[in-house]
Motif scaffolding. Structure first.
Motif, PDB file in Angstrom:
ATOM      1  N   ASP A 257       0.818  -1.223   0.000  1.00 18.40           N
ATOM      2  CA  ASP A 257       0.000   0.000   0.000  1.00 18.40           C
ATOM      3  C   ASP A 257       0.848   1.267   0.000  1.00 18.40           C
ATOM      4  O   ASP A 257       0.372   2.346   0.310  1.00 18.40           O
ATOM      5  CB  ASP A 257      -0.936  -0.004   1.214  1.00 18.40           C
ATOM      6  N   LYS A 258       2.143   1.123  -0.343  1.00 17.61           N
ATOM      7  CA  LYS A 258       3.025   2.297  -0.308  1.00 17.61           C
ATOM      8  C   LYS A 258       3.146   2.897  -1.711  1.00 17.61           C
ATOM      9  O   LYS A 258       2.747   2.294  -2.703  1.00 17.61           O
ATOM     10  CB  LYS A 258       4.426   1.859   0.178  1.00 17.61           C
ATOM     11  N   GLU A 259       3.722   4.085  -1.774  1.00 22.61           N
ATOM     12  CA  GLU A 259       3.978   4.724  -3.067  1.00 22.61           C
ATOM     13  C   GLU A 259       4.929   3.849  -3.872  1.00 22.61           C
ATOM     14  O   GLU A 259       4.770   3.635  -5.059  1.00 22.61           O
ATOM     15  CB  GLU A 259       4.657   6.079  -2.832  1.00 22.61           C
ATOM     16  N   GLU A 260       5.949   3.403  -3.148  1.00 13.92           N
ATOM     17  CA  GLU A 260       6.958   2.581  -3.815  1.00 13.92           C
ATOM     18  C   GLU A 260       7.085   1.266  -3.049  1.00 13.92           C
ATOM     19  O   GLU A 260       7.508   1.264  -1.892  1.00 13.92           O
ATOM     20  CB  GLU A 260       8.299   3.313  -3.795  1.00 13.92           C
ATOM     21  N   ASN A 261       6.673   0.215  -3.685  1.00 15.42           N
ATOM     22  CA  ASN A 261       6.680  -1.078  -2.985  1.00 15.42           C
ATOM     23  C   ASN A 261       7.833  -1.943  -3.456  1.00 15.42           C
ATOM     24  O   ASN A 261       7.976  -2.186  -4.647  1.00 15.42           O
ATOM     25  CB  ASN A 261       5.360  -1.795  -3.221  1.00 15.42           C
ATOM     26  N   LYS A 262       8.591  -2.357  -2.500  1.00 14.33           N
ATOM     27  CA  LYS A 262       9.742  -3.195  -2.872  1.00 14.33           C
ATOM     28  C   LYS A 262       9.517  -4.607  -2.344  1.00 14.33           C
ATOM     29  O   LYS A 262       9.221  -4.806  -1.168  1.00 14.33           O
ATOM     30  CB  LYS A 262      11.014  -2.622  -2.247  1.00 14.33           C
ATOM     31  N   ILE A 263       9.679  -5.531  -3.245  1.00  9.36           N
ATOM     32  CA  ILE A 263       9.601  -6.942  -2.839  1.00  9.36           C
ATOM     33  C   ILE A 263      10.984  -7.536  -3.068  1.00  9.36           C
ATOM     34  O   ILE A 263      11.473  -7.542  -4.209  1.00  9.36           O
ATOM     35  CB  ILE A 263       8.523  -7.677  -3.657  1.00  9.36           C
ATOM     36  N   ASN A 264      11.610  -7.964  -1.998  1.00 10.35           N
ATOM     37  CA  ASN A 264      12.977  -8.490  -2.101  1.00 10.35           C
ATOM     38  C   ASN A 264      13.002  -9.994  -1.900  1.00 10.35           C
ATOM     39  O   ASN A 264      12.428 -10.494  -0.931  1.00 10.35           O
ATOM     40  CB  ASN A 264      13.846  -7.865  -1.018  1.00 10.35           C
ATOM     41  N   ILE A 265      13.705 -10.670  -2.799  1.00  6.94           N
ATOM     42  CA  ILE A 265      13.815 -12.129  -2.631  1.00  6.94           C
ATOM     43  C   ILE A 265      15.299 -12.482  -2.481  1.00  6.94           C
ATOM     44  O   ILE A 265      16.121 -12.140  -3.334  1.00  6.94           O
ATOM     45  CB  ILE A 265      13.182 -12.860  -3.828  1.00  6.94           C
ATOM     46  N   LYS A 266      15.590 -13.139  -1.354  1.00  7.85           N
ATOM     47  CA  LYS A 266      17.003 -13.457  -1.060  1.00  7.85           C
ATOM     48  C   LYS A 266      17.163 -14.940  -0.765  1.00  7.85           C
ATOM     49  O   LYS A 266      16.228 -15.600  -0.317  1.00  7.85           O
ATOM     50  CB  LYS A 266      17.465 -12.666   0.161  1.00  7.85           C
ATOM     51  N   PHE A 267      18.402 -15.410  -0.986  1.00 12.50           N
ATOM     52  CA  PHE A 267      18.705 -16.834  -0.778  1.00 12.50           C
ATOM     53  C   PHE A 267      19.810 -16.982   0.264  1.00 12.50           C
ATOM     54  O   PHE A 267      20.765 -16.211   0.264  1.00 12.50           O
ATOM     55  CB  PHE A 267      19.166 -17.466  -2.092  1.00 12.50           C
ATOM     56  N   PRO A 283       1.844  -3.312   4.334  1.00 10.33           N
ATOM     57  CA  PRO A 283       1.183  -2.887   5.572  1.00 10.33           C
ATOM     58  C   PRO A 283       1.481  -3.780   6.787  1.00 10.33           C
ATOM     59  O   PRO A 283       1.234  -3.360   7.920  1.00 10.33           O
ATOM     60  CB  PRO A 283      -0.301  -2.992   5.223  1.00 10.33           C
ATOM     61  N   GLY A 284       1.976  -4.964   6.547  1.00  7.73           N
ATOM     62  CA  GLY A 284       2.229  -5.872   7.672  1.00  7.73           C
ATOM     63  C   GLY A 284       0.969  -6.623   8.078  1.00  7.73           C
ATOM     64  O   GLY A 284      -0.132  -6.306   7.619  1.00  7.73           O
ATOM     65  N   ILE A 285       1.151  -7.613   8.931  1.00  7.05           N
ATOM     66  CA  ILE A 285       0.022  -8.444   9.384  1.00  7.05           C
ATOM     67  C   ILE A 285      -0.090  -8.262  10.900  1.00  7.05           C
ATOM     68  O   ILE A 285       0.913  -8.384  11.600  1.00  7.05           O
ATOM     69  CB  ILE A 285       0.267  -9.925   9.032  1.00  7.05           C
ATOM     70  N   ILE A 329       7.939 -23.285   6.743  1.00 11.91           N
ATOM     71  CA  ILE A 329       7.651 -21.907   6.339  1.00 11.91           C
ATOM     72  C   ILE A 329       7.423 -21.112   7.616  1.00 11.91           C
ATOM     73  O   ILE A 329       6.821 -21.616   8.565  1.00 11.91           O
ATOM     74  CB  ILE A 329       6.422 -21.827   5.407  1.00 11.91           C
ATOM     75  N   SER A 330       7.932 -19.906   7.645  1.00 15.01           N
ATOM     76  CA  SER A 330       7.669 -19.060   8.808  1.00 15.01           C
ATOM     77  C   SER A 330       7.442 -17.632   8.334  1.00 15.01           C
ATOM     78  O   SER A 330       7.751 -17.291   7.189  1.00 15.01           O
ATOM     79  CB  SER A 330       8.828 -19.139   9.794  1.00 15.01           C
ATOM     80  N   VAL A 331       6.882 -16.828   9.222  1.00 18.21           N
ATOM     81  CA  VAL A 331       6.547 -15.463   8.831  1.00 18.21           C
ATOM     82  C   VAL A 331       6.900 -14.499   9.958  1.00 18.21           C
ATOM     83  O   VAL A 331       6.737 -14.823  11.134  1.00 18.21           O
ATOM     84  CB  VAL A 331       5.048 -15.372   8.431  1.00 18.21           C
ATOM     85  N   ARG A 332       7.441 -13.347   9.561  1.00 15.09           N
ATOM     86  CA  ARG A 332       7.691 -12.262  10.523  1.00 15.09           C
ATOM     87  C   ARG A 332       7.023 -11.030   9.950  1.00 15.09           C
ATOM     88  O   ARG A 332       7.016 -10.836   8.724  1.00 15.09           O
ATOM     89  CB  ARG A 332       9.193 -11.963  10.618  1.00 15.09           C
ATOM     90  N   SER A 333       6.444 -10.222  10.815  1.00 10.68           N
ATOM     91  CA  SER A 333       5.770  -9.056  10.267  1.00 10.68           C
ATOM     92  C   SER A 333       5.706  -7.942  11.295  1.00 10.68           C
ATOM     93  O   SER A 333       5.596  -8.202  12.489  1.00 10.68           O
ATOM     94  CB  SER A 333       4.367  -9.454   9.825  1.00 10.68           C
ATOM     95  N   LYS A 334       5.791  -6.730  10.816  1.00 18.24           N
ATOM     96  CA  LYS A 334       5.643  -5.558  11.696  1.00 18.24           C
ATOM     97  C   LYS A 334       4.673  -4.616  11.022  1.00 18.24           C
ATOM     98  O   LYS A 334       4.850  -4.271   9.851  1.00 18.24           O
ATOM     99  CB  LYS A 334       7.014  -4.887  11.883  1.00 18.24           C
ATOM    100  N   MET A 335       3.671  -4.213  11.764  1.00 15.19           N
ATOM    101  CA  MET A 335       2.654  -3.333  11.186  1.00 15.19           C
ATOM    102  C   MET A 335       3.297  -2.051  10.656  1.00 15.19           C
ATOM    103  O   MET A 335       4.117  -1.430  11.332  1.00 15.19           O
ATOM    104  CB  MET A 335       1.600  -2.984  12.238  1.00 15.19           C
ATOM    105  N   GLY A 336       2.926  -1.724   9.430  1.00 14.68           N
ATOM    106  CA  GLY A 336       3.429  -0.492   8.818  1.00 14.68           C
ATOM    107  C   GLY A 336       4.808  -0.642   8.196  1.00 14.68           C
ATOM    108  O   GLY A 336       5.262   0.232   7.468  1.00 14.68           O
TER     109      GLY A 336
END
Ligand SMILES: Nc1ncnc2c1ncn2[C@@H]1O[C@H](COP(=O)(O)OP(=O)(O)O)[C@@H](O)[C@H]1O
Ligand SMILES: [Mg+2]
Length: 351
Positions: A257-267, A283-285, A329-336
């Motif tokens: 939901d940002k002006e510029e959204n970055k999706i990073n994929i790392k190995f 936006p985070g969960i 599979i695991s998930v980390r998230s921070k609102m905003g």
């Protein structure tokens, strides 16, 4: 004294009879050989011994056998109330093994019944959810058709708009049915994984190209780490992991939901497997939703309030696929700030 079993008397009679029989034979032998007894004495001794050994056996049988058997039968109904653990058991009796077997059996039964009840609960919840999810687009389609029939067809603005909306709802129905088919196959264990060695970096680039248009429409850019590894050789079902990547990246695009959204994929190299991180700055969960996002049909309020066209089954499918590979599979998230999904995948195997 507690009520006596019929069998107690039969056992005591037989045993006392046996004792008296042997004793009589001995006394008769002595009588014939040495004239040591009178016959009336033998008769009295027999009667006394018979009565006392009958009484002795009667109480012994009661004490050592029937009481214990009664205990076992008391244990069985105790399972119904879940109080079996409190039932009293004798450690030193010969029926202990049997007692414990009954206890073990009963406990297993109880666990099985609890598991079945839980499954039945899930099934009820699942059916409730499915019908709710299917009804929404069906009622929408019905509403659009009724509006069109009700004069909407004459108005070119309404006409086009409602047909577009109808198509969207139909697509949603198709997506739900496809996902349901997929998840039921995965859950029934019907899916046979087609394991091969392949380059996960190549697959990720491929999926990145495939989703680029969609990402651009949402002001998102997909950045794949191409420097750390020349190739990420893994052993897995390529088609299914393609699905995993599409689901995770699509979510990152959809929910950004940002002006510029970055999706990073790392190995990352973890000795036996690789860890793949898919990170967004969306936006985070909410923390309270995190444990539930892998459940079937679960969507956070954001997912529901803005219709993103999802089914709420995507992450459930992803989790199934990864667990079918014995991976995590695991998930980390921070609102905003954003969300990071981490998955593991086996390294390529060479025999
Ligand atoms: N990258 C993400 N950022 C924020 N929320 C997410 C993200 N991925 C998943 N979610 C939340 O988890 C929910 C479940 O995801 P999913 O199972 O893929 O269902 P769907 O995308 O169909 O809603 C979504 O509805 C959304 O609320
Ligand atoms: Mg999704």
């Amino acid at each position: 004294m507690a009520a006596r079993y019929k069998e107690t008397n039969k056992v005591a009679l037989t045993a006392a009879g046996g004792v008296v029989g042997v004793l009589t034979a001995l006394m008769l032998l002595i009588y014939f050989l040495s004239d040591g007894f009178h016959l009336w004495q033998i008769l009295i001794i027999d009667v006394v011994v018979f009565i006392s050994s009958f009484l002795f056996y009667q109480s012994a049988v009661d004490k050592f056998i029937y009481k214990k058997i009664k205990l076992i039968f008391k244990t069985i109904p105790a399972f119904r109330t879940g109080k079996a653990n409190k039932a009293k058991f004798f450690r030193h009796d010969s029926l202990e093994g049997m007692n414990e077997a009954v206890l073990e059996w009963g406990q297993k039964q109880r666990l099985e019944i609890e598991e079945l009840k839980k499954m039945a609960g899930y099934r009820r919840e699942f059916l409730g959810n499915i019908s709710h999810e299917l009804k929404t687009p069906i009622f929408n389609i019905q509403g659009y058709i009724l509006t069109l029939l009700d004069g909407g067809l004459e108005d070119p603005n309404i006409n086009k708009d409602y047909l577009v909306r109808t198509e969207k709802s139909v697509n949603r129905l198709i997506a739900i049915v496809d996902d349901l088919e997929e998840i039921s196959k995965l859950e029934s264990g019907e899916v046979k994984l087609n394991l091969t060695n392949f380059d996960f970096l190549e697959l990720t680039k491929d999926v990145g190209d495939f989703l680029e248009m969609k990402a651009r429409k949402n002001n998102a850019s997909i950045q794949i780490d191409r420097q750390s590894f020349k190739s990420v050789l893994v052993h897995a079902d390529k088609k299914r992991f393609r699905q995993v990547l599409i689901n995770l990246i699509e979510n990152a695009i959809k929910y950004s939901d940002k002006e510029e959204n970055k999706i990073n994929i790392k190995f990352f190299d973890l000795d036996e497997n690789y860890l793949i991180e898919i990170k967004d700055n969306g936006p985070g969960i909410p923390e309270e939703s995190l444990p539930r996002i892998f459940e079937r049909f679960y969507r956070t309020d954001k997912g529901r309030s803005r219709d993103m066209g999802g089914t709420g089954l995507g992450l459930a499918i992803v989790k199934h696929i990864i667990e079918a590979h014995d991976q995590t599979i695991s998930v980390r998230s921070k609102m905003g700030q954003g969300t990071t999904f981490s998955i593991t995948i086996s390294k390529a195997k060479y025999f």
